[in-house]
Every structure is written in C-alpha cells, then in structure tokens.
Design a protein around this motif. Sequence first.
Motif, mmCIF file in Angstrom:
data_model
loop_
_atom_site.group_PDB
_atom_site.id
_atom_site.type_symbol
_atom_site.label_atom_id
_atom_site.label_comp_id
_atom_site.label_asym_id
_atom_site.label_seq_id
_atom_site.Cartn_x
_atom_site.Cartn_y
_atom_site.Cartn_z
ATOM 1 N N VAL A 188 152.925 111.056 43.447
ATOM 2 C CA VAL A 188 152.354 111.289 42.183
ATOM 3 C C VAL A 188 151.512 112.712 42.038
ATOM 4 O O VAL A 188 151.320 113.429 41.209
ATOM 5 C CB VAL A 188 151.252 110.261 41.760
ATOM 6 C CG1 VAL A 188 150.373 110.747 40.396
ATOM 7 C CG2 VAL A 188 152.249 109.113 41.328
ATOM 8 N N TRP A 189 150.621 112.920 43.179
ATOM 9 C CA TRP A 189 149.767 114.129 43.329
ATOM 10 C C TRP A 189 150.487 115.397 43.594
ATOM 11 O O TRP A 189 150.403 116.444 42.791
ATOM 12 C CB TRP A 189 148.840 113.957 44.589
ATOM 13 C CG TRP A 189 147.585 114.858 44.927
ATOM 14 C CD1 TRP A 189 147.619 115.663 45.427
ATOM 15 C CD2 TRP A 189 146.803 114.875 43.713
ATOM 16 N NE1 TRP A 189 146.397 116.459 45.123
ATOM 17 C CE2 TRP A 189 145.797 115.995 44.151
ATOM 18 C CE3 TRP A 189 146.316 114.059 42.709
ATOM 19 C CZ2 TRP A 189 144.589 116.025 43.534
ATOM 20 C CZ3 TRP A 189 144.854 114.114 42.167
ATOM 21 C CH2 TRP A 189 144.212 115.241 42.489
ATOM 22 N N ARG A 242 160.061 114.885 33.835
ATOM 23 C CA ARG A 242 160.122 116.152 33.709
ATOM 24 C C ARG A 242 158.965 116.769 34.650
ATOM 25 O O ARG A 242 158.349 116.275 35.401
ATOM 26 C CB ARG A 242 159.470 116.614 32.277
ATOM 27 C CG ARG A 242 158.066 115.886 32.171
ATOM 28 C CD ARG A 242 157.256 116.350 30.904
ATOM 29 N NE ARG A 242 156.044 115.686 30.616
ATOM 30 C CZ ARG A 242 155.228 116.115 29.690
ATOM 31 N NH1 ARG A 242 155.377 117.545 29.114
ATOM 32 N NH2 ARG A 242 154.037 115.548 29.494
ATOM 33 N N THR A 243 158.984 118.245 34.864
ATOM 34 C CA THR A 243 157.933 118.934 35.860
ATOM 35 C C THR A 243 157.063 119.515 34.755
ATOM 36 O O THR A 243 157.449 120.226 33.693
ATOM 37 C CB THR A 243 159.020 120.021 36.380
ATOM 38 O OG1 THR A 243 159.861 119.393 37.149
ATOM 39 C CG2 THR A 243 157.990 120.580 37.411
ATOM 40 N N ILE A 244 155.843 119.879 35.415
ATOM 41 C CA ILE A 244 154.767 120.476 34.810
ATOM 42 C C ILE A 244 154.973 122.114 35.212
ATOM 43 O O ILE A 244 154.366 122.459 35.797
ATOM 44 C CB ILE A 244 153.626 119.979 35.075
ATOM 45 C CG1 ILE A 244 153.274 118.581 34.811
ATOM 46 C CG2 ILE A 244 152.148 120.618 34.349
ATOM 47 C CD1 ILE A 244 151.948 117.828 35.561
ATOM 48 N N ALA A 277 159.559 116.235 40.171
ATOM 49 C CA ALA A 277 159.350 114.939 40.296
ATOM 50 C C ALA A 277 160.409 114.233 41.559
ATOM 51 O O ALA A 277 161.439 114.593 41.534
ATOM 52 C CB ALA A 277 159.554 113.815 39.119
ATOM 53 N N ASP A 278 159.446 113.717 42.448
ATOM 54 C CA ASP A 278 160.258 112.635 43.484
ATOM 55 C C ASP A 278 161.235 111.805 42.794
ATOM 56 O O ASP A 278 160.848 111.356 41.726
ATOM 57 C CB ASP A 278 159.284 112.057 44.331
ATOM 58 C CG ASP A 278 159.818 111.734 45.677
ATOM 59 O OD1 ASP A 278 160.527 110.542 45.864
ATOM 60 O OD2 ASP A 278 160.158 112.363 46.528
ATOM 61 N N PRO A 279 162.446 111.506 43.759
ATOM 62 C CA PRO A 279 163.259 110.399 43.000
ATOM 63 C C PRO A 279 162.682 109.066 42.737
ATOM 64 O O PRO A 279 163.049 108.525 41.538
ATOM 65 C CB PRO A 279 164.049 110.464 44.191
ATOM 66 C CG PRO A 279 164.392 111.821 44.695
ATOM 67 C CD PRO A 279 162.938 112.085 44.678
ATOM 68 N N VAL A 280 161.627 108.784 43.649
ATOM 69 C CA VAL A 280 160.953 107.409 43.096
ATOM 70 C C VAL A 280 160.271 107.800 42.085
ATOM 71 O O VAL A 280 160.217 106.355 41.304
ATOM 72 C CB VAL A 280 160.081 107.081 44.313
ATOM 73 C CG1 VAL A 280 160.840 106.930 45.611
ATOM 74 C CG2 VAL A 280 158.946 108.118 44.506
ATOM 75 N N ASP A 316 154.709 109.680 30.305
ATOM 76 C CA ASP A 316 154.950 109.944 31.824
ATOM 77 C C ASP A 316 153.696 110.118 32.506
ATOM 78 O O ASP A 316 153.639 109.726 33.752
ATOM 79 C CB ASP A 316 155.782 111.007 31.641
ATOM 80 C CG ASP A 316 155.243 112.256 30.996
ATOM 81 O OD1 ASP A 316 154.380 112.069 30.327
ATOM 82 O OD2 ASP A 316 155.836 113.321 31.036
ATOM 83 N N PHE A 317 152.500 110.592 31.808
ATOM 84 C CA PHE A 317 151.556 110.731 32.687
ATOM 85 C C PHE A 317 150.622 109.177 32.929
ATOM 86 O O PHE A 317 150.274 109.055 33.880
ATOM 87 C CB PHE A 317 150.406 111.474 31.916
ATOM 88 C CG PHE A 317 150.580 113.146 32.044
ATOM 89 C CD1 PHE A 317 150.080 113.650 33.165
ATOM 90 C CD2 PHE A 317 151.174 113.728 30.879
ATOM 91 C CE1 PHE A 317 150.423 115.182 33.374
ATOM 92 C CE2 PHE A 317 151.405 115.279 31.279
ATOM 93 C CZ PHE A 317 151.046 115.838 32.258
ATOM 94 N N GLY A 318 150.941 108.247 31.630
ATOM 95 C CA GLY A 318 150.246 107.106 31.869
ATOM 96 C C GLY A 318 151.123 106.338 32.997
ATOM 97 O O GLY A 318 150.504 105.651 33.902
ATOM 98 N N THR A 319 152.320 106.539 33.341
ATOM 99 C CA THR A 319 153.295 105.916 34.240
ATOM 100 C C THR A 319 152.686 106.367 35.824
ATOM 101 O O THR A 319 152.487 105.619 36.584
ATOM 102 C CB THR A 319 154.668 106.157 34.187
ATOM 103 O OG1 THR A 319 154.807 105.607 32.902
ATOM 104 C CG2 THR A 319 155.584 105.555 35.183
ATOM 105 N N ALA A 320 152.634 107.954 35.517
ATOM 106 C CA ALA A 320 152.330 108.460 37.010
ATOM 107 C C ALA A 320 150.906 108.123 37.478
ATOM 108 O O ALA A 320 150.751 107.528 38.565
ATOM 109 C CB ALA A 320 152.242 109.842 36.662
ATOM 110 N N LEU A 321 149.923 107.932 36.587
ATOM 111 C CA LEU A 321 148.496 107.737 36.921
ATOM 112 C C LEU A 321 148.404 106.237 37.443
ATOM 113 O O LEU A 321 147.656 105.833 38.197
ATOM 114 C CB LEU A 321 147.650 107.907 35.689
ATOM 115 C CG LEU A 321 147.473 109.325 35.405
ATOM 116 C CD1 LEU A 321 146.662 109.675 34.325
ATOM 117 C CD2 LEU A 321 146.932 110.250 36.812
#
Length: 774
Positions: free
Chosen positions: A210-211, A230-232, A219-222, A193-198
């Motif tokens: 992302v930020w 997930r949420t940090i 997480a935003d729906p997009v 998930d971090f790979g996708t977000a970054l």
Amino acid sequence: MTREHTPTPAFRGNPFPVSAVARHSPSDGPDFSIATPAVRQALDHVRSFLRTSGEQPDAPGSGGSGHVVAVVGEYGTGKTHLTVELLRWIEGHGEDATHTLYVDAPSDTFQALYKDRFFPKLDKDDVRRRVTEYYADVVAEELADSPLTADAARMLKDRRLHPQEVVRRLGLSESAFLQSLQARLGHITEHSDFGTALALFLRPEFEAAVWEWLAGHPADPVLKERGVVRTIDTDISALEAIGVFAFLYGRQGHRFVLAVDEFEKVLSRGTRSAQHEGSVLAFKKLLEVFAQTRSLLILSGLPDFMEILPGDARQRISCVVRPTALSAEDTRGYIRHALGRRDGPPGGHGADLGPFSEEVIAYLVELAGGNARKVIRLCYHAYQTAAAAGTDITRAMLREVARDQFEASSPQDVRAEIVRVLDSGGWAFAQDHQFETAGESGDAGESGGPGEPGAAVVDFWLPVGGEGAGLGIVLSQSILNDEEALRVAAQGEAASAAANGPSFVVLVVNGYLAGNLSEVVTEPFERVFGYAPRRFPDDFSAAIKGLMQRLEATFNDDRIALIESRMSQLMRQTTGVRSSLDEIGNRLTSPALLERAVTRGVRRAFVAVGEGEPSGEVPLPPAILLRFQQVMTELRTWREIGETMIDSAFEDDHRHSPLFPPSLVRTMGLLHVQERTLTAFRDAVARTFDPVLDKRRESHDRDIAPLCHRYDRLTEDTLEALDHEALDMLHASGVRSGPARRWHRREADAAFSLVRLLRDLGRDVYELSENYRY
C-alpha cells in the motif's frame, strides 16, 4: 590623527545572512519577524483557522472550516519568510492534532510535486495512526449498542484502547469490521480505491504494498486482486491523492496544514500542468477539498500562478496576502535584532545601531524600495565593507555596494543580450541611434552624445514604417541619486519628443533603480525593465513584440507595406537561426576553449605525478561525483541518439529521407552546449576541493554557491530554448535505434526527466557540498 583600519570588536562576525533567502527547516530556532501589515493579515487568518477548526470535528458533507491562503509577490518581497513564519506560528500555538508540511515546488508538474516533494514528507506511522482512528470509530459504533461493551466503545472513542486489540479479545469478526472501514474510508475520501488501500494498510502483510502504491508506483498484484488497479502517475490522480490525505486528517479531528512554496513553478504560463485543462480543474477541486476539511493550504509564489486560475477557483482562496514593503522603522528593528543576536541580549552593545545610523538606515530603505531581500543584501555587504574599512557605514558606501552587488552583468553583456533577443525576433534595428532634431544642420553629434542631458539618443532603434516611427531602447547602469535619475529621464523625454510619428521609448536598467527615484525615472518611458539574466530575455522579447504590434496597428491603411515588413522579419529570423548554429559550432572549437582544455590536462598531469594520484581526474566527494555522473550519463545518451540519427542519414536506405527540421538541429546543438557546460561546472567544483590547485584555501572557506548560481543561469537559458517536441523526436528515434532503451521509462517522461535533472543539479551540488564533512 591617523585612522585605525584594524576592525574593532564591533565588527566581530557579520550578523546578516549572505543569501537573504528564507528557508524552512524543522531544526531552525525562532527567527526574528517584522510585524508588517501583510504578516498581521496572514496571522489573523491563521488564528481564524485554528479557532474555527478547533470547535468540532468536521463530518462528511459539512461545510468545513478549512482555509486557502495565497501569498503573492515579486522576487525578494519576503514570500517564503512570511510562509515560514505562518508555519512556525501554527507549530507554536497549535495542538498535538496539528500536522504541518512544507514543500518547495519542483519545476515540473503536480505529479512531480506529489511524488518528489509531498509524499516523502509524510510519516508512515502517523498515517497508520490516522487510519486506526477511523477503525476505532467503526468498532466503537458497533459496540456502543450493548451495555456490556459500552465502556469499551467509550474508551475506543477516547483513543484509550486499540481497535485491533478489542476485536481480538472479544472474538469479533475482523474481516467484517475491515469491510466497514473500507466503505467508510471510500466515502470519506470520495475514492473507493483509496478507501480499499487505506483499509488494507492496517494489515501487516499489505502495509508495504500500500505504501509503495501511495508513493506513485504501479499497484502490486495483491492490490489489483482487491480492486486497486490504477497508478498515481498523472496530475489529476496526484491532486486527488493530496486531497485524500487532507480528508484523512481533517475528518478525524486533526488539522492538516500544507504550504507549497514557489508554486508558480508548477502553475504558470508555459508550465505543463497549466496547459492541461484537466490539471487545472483537478487543482480547483483540491481547493474545495481543503475548504471542506480542517485543513489549511498555503500557496506562495509569483503573481503568475494567480493569473492561471479560473475566476471560480480564485473565489475559493480565503485570503490573498501581498508582502508589504519594509519601512525605515521595520528595518531599524531588524538591524537591532541582528546586531543584538551577535553581541548578546538586547540592552547591551547589541541594542546599538553601529556601524549603521538612523540616516543611513532611512537611505538604505529608499535605495531598496522596501524590498526585504534587497534590504538584507545591502545590510550584509555594507557591513562587510565597513568592517574592512574600519568605519561606520555611509550613504556613498551604500551606493557603491548597490552597484557592485546588483550590476551582475557588464554593459557589454546586456547589449549583447538585447541584440540576441532582437535578432531572434527578426526585428530590424540600429544601434546608438541619434535623432535629427529641428534646427540641426546635419551634424547631430554636436547636440550631445549618448547619456548627456537632453540628448535625443537611444541605444537601439527599431523603425516601423517609413515615416520615422519606431521603438527606442535606452540602457542605463544603476540609478542611485537624483543626478542620475534626472539624466536618464531627460534622455527619455528628448528621444520621445524627437521621434517622428507614433513611437515608444523603453528603459533597461542594468543594476539597481533606487525605490525613491522610481517615479521620476519611469514617467518618460513606456516600460522600464530591470535586467535579470534569467527572466529578462523572455520578458523583454514578449514586451517588444507587443509594443511593435501596437505601432504596426497605426499603419493599417498600408497593408502591403506591413506584409513586406513581416516577410522581411521572417527572413531575418531564419537567418538568425542559421547564424546561431554556426556560432555554436565555432565556440565548440574556439582557441580559448582549446587553451582551457590544455590547461586542464596539465593540471591533471601535475596532480597525478606530483601528488601520487592514480587517476588524472581531480577528486570529488563520492556523493557529488555520483550526481555529476548521473546527469552526464543522461546527456551522453541524448548525444548518442543525435549522432545515430546523423549517421543514418548517410545510409543507402535513407538517401531520399528529408533533412532534419531546424528545431531538431537547434536542440541537438543546445544539448551539446549543455554537455560542455556540465563538464566545465564539474571541473570548477572539483577545483574547490583540490588541495594541489589552491593550497591557500582552507576547507571551511570553500564556497561553491557562485559556481552553482552561474550553472543555474546558463542552464536556465538552455532549457528555455529547448524544443520539447524535438526532444520527443530524438527519444523516439533512440528507442528505435537502441541508445534510449537503457532508460526503461515511457517516452512522455524522458524529456521532462532530462529537464528536471539539469535544473536541479546546481541546488543538489550545493546541498551536498554543505553536508560534506571536510
């Protein structure tokens, strides 16, 4: 000859810091650092880190060249100063590819450390540049196989071309490259998930989402549509996120340096994170991450946090640095630097030691026991005293300063605190107990009163069994010379010799115990405690409990007597809780409190009438007033919940409901006391900004540090006594009945949010007042 008392130019401005507390600020200039063995040891490891991590970038799966350094020591030993010195050295000797972050740990969890301290220090543009470098490598690898694009591939590797520009100009498939980047980042960070977000972070339409997600928001729906769900919002995810950034920087030819100061606030006995096994394991994993990358993690704090770490986690710490005591030579160099910085470059007047002397410096170091913070505090206050008197600093002047500065509490306050600890523990005790020694005729008073040499007297005596065994407690003010040390030692020896049966004698020093006298004083006593209002109650209570259990273990043959003793202790504890609640109620309506309330009303009326203020409230700067209102609103909500619970107990449908548990009653009382403490703190701060109440005070002389420190001490005592289970019970009742609904937060966060707000208020008010332009 008449001595001139007018300060000479030599006393022009005190060159020593008043707080003696190190701070890290990017704007700070180079500071003086003494090359103690601890500093040299830490710098050796930092040099090793820069040398080994500079050889070649780490590849995934490589052994790595990272380091984990722990700076461990007691209060005032120079942990923060050493940590800051390491960061300054790295910033001065590292390359552009070195990135340093300094954070002071919050009194909370790893999650709060990440969200409130670590993430706000990250630079969005810098993070984007790191991701872009990975993207450039992905594109370069694809172009390197063709002779037509080999030059472009080399320029991408050298960071002379931007990958987005190359993809666009060559008409390549951006989506295909971004998918490859996503896979690469997921592999490197070890979290898909971090790979996708970054990877999405490079696309402008996803950058804000992302930020926001990286900052710990849901997480935003997009993002959810693309697998980031997930949420940090836990310790584990927060530690994983910190590790992701270490990977992101360290695996791309950069050095990532993170220093966490006061780390025991997050990880030590009693903290929420330390009690969660998953959090400790996740932190152990973070240590592995830093060791595997071109990263350096510096953990600075009390020894408490090292005790929590499992053995295999401690093995991942490359170096444990314990700040060493300052010598007379070290202190002389520091004083020369401070005086020279005030009066000019070394070699001029600043190269002299006046008003210090070689003898005084040696004595100062002996008094301070080499403790860096104590040395600096003594320098500051001794200089102030000498400037006022217009004389050089003497040994007697140092002793007077030590007593004034380190005896923060009166003897009566210390005795009252000990009584409170003993009462809360349910222990039976006698005050000013004098032993009957052999040969006495019954008039024990003639053998010497408390404090006289050889007197068999203790300030408190806790009996164990019926044969004269027990625990004695001796109190003393500052011990600064041989006579005082020998007197206290003789009292301890006499008490130990006079007690019948097994016994222990402990010493409580309210003030300063000179380092050179420590061995003489401590030898006759089982334990020696330095009285510090914030930590003393807990440390003293735990120690007394352990010593009493050791004494009781010697009476194992008389089990019935032990059971009776324990039952009596339990009954005294219950009575003590009830007395505390009664005392809280009495204090809330005491005549002194009413008198202060009337005085405040008269002052406010005077302000409104005499100065034309439309409001009866003393004005505060808007930012400080808003901070007080925020905390007051939070406390008021908790009070309303308690009041609602009390009201509901008298409703018809609750006539058979059980009474409130003692922990809930005590917690509601403590919250009421804290609300009153907050109001008094606000009014005291407001008076420092009020020109009517104190026309003599110039704006630049305003100093609210003592008020903030007093608030911190009072609040810390309250917070330590709060029962979090009772707070959760209050919150649950508030959610059902209405007052807590305004919070819009989960139940698990409410109590810790309250604690964080109250604990940080003093610091926030001080910082806001420092930044306020008068």
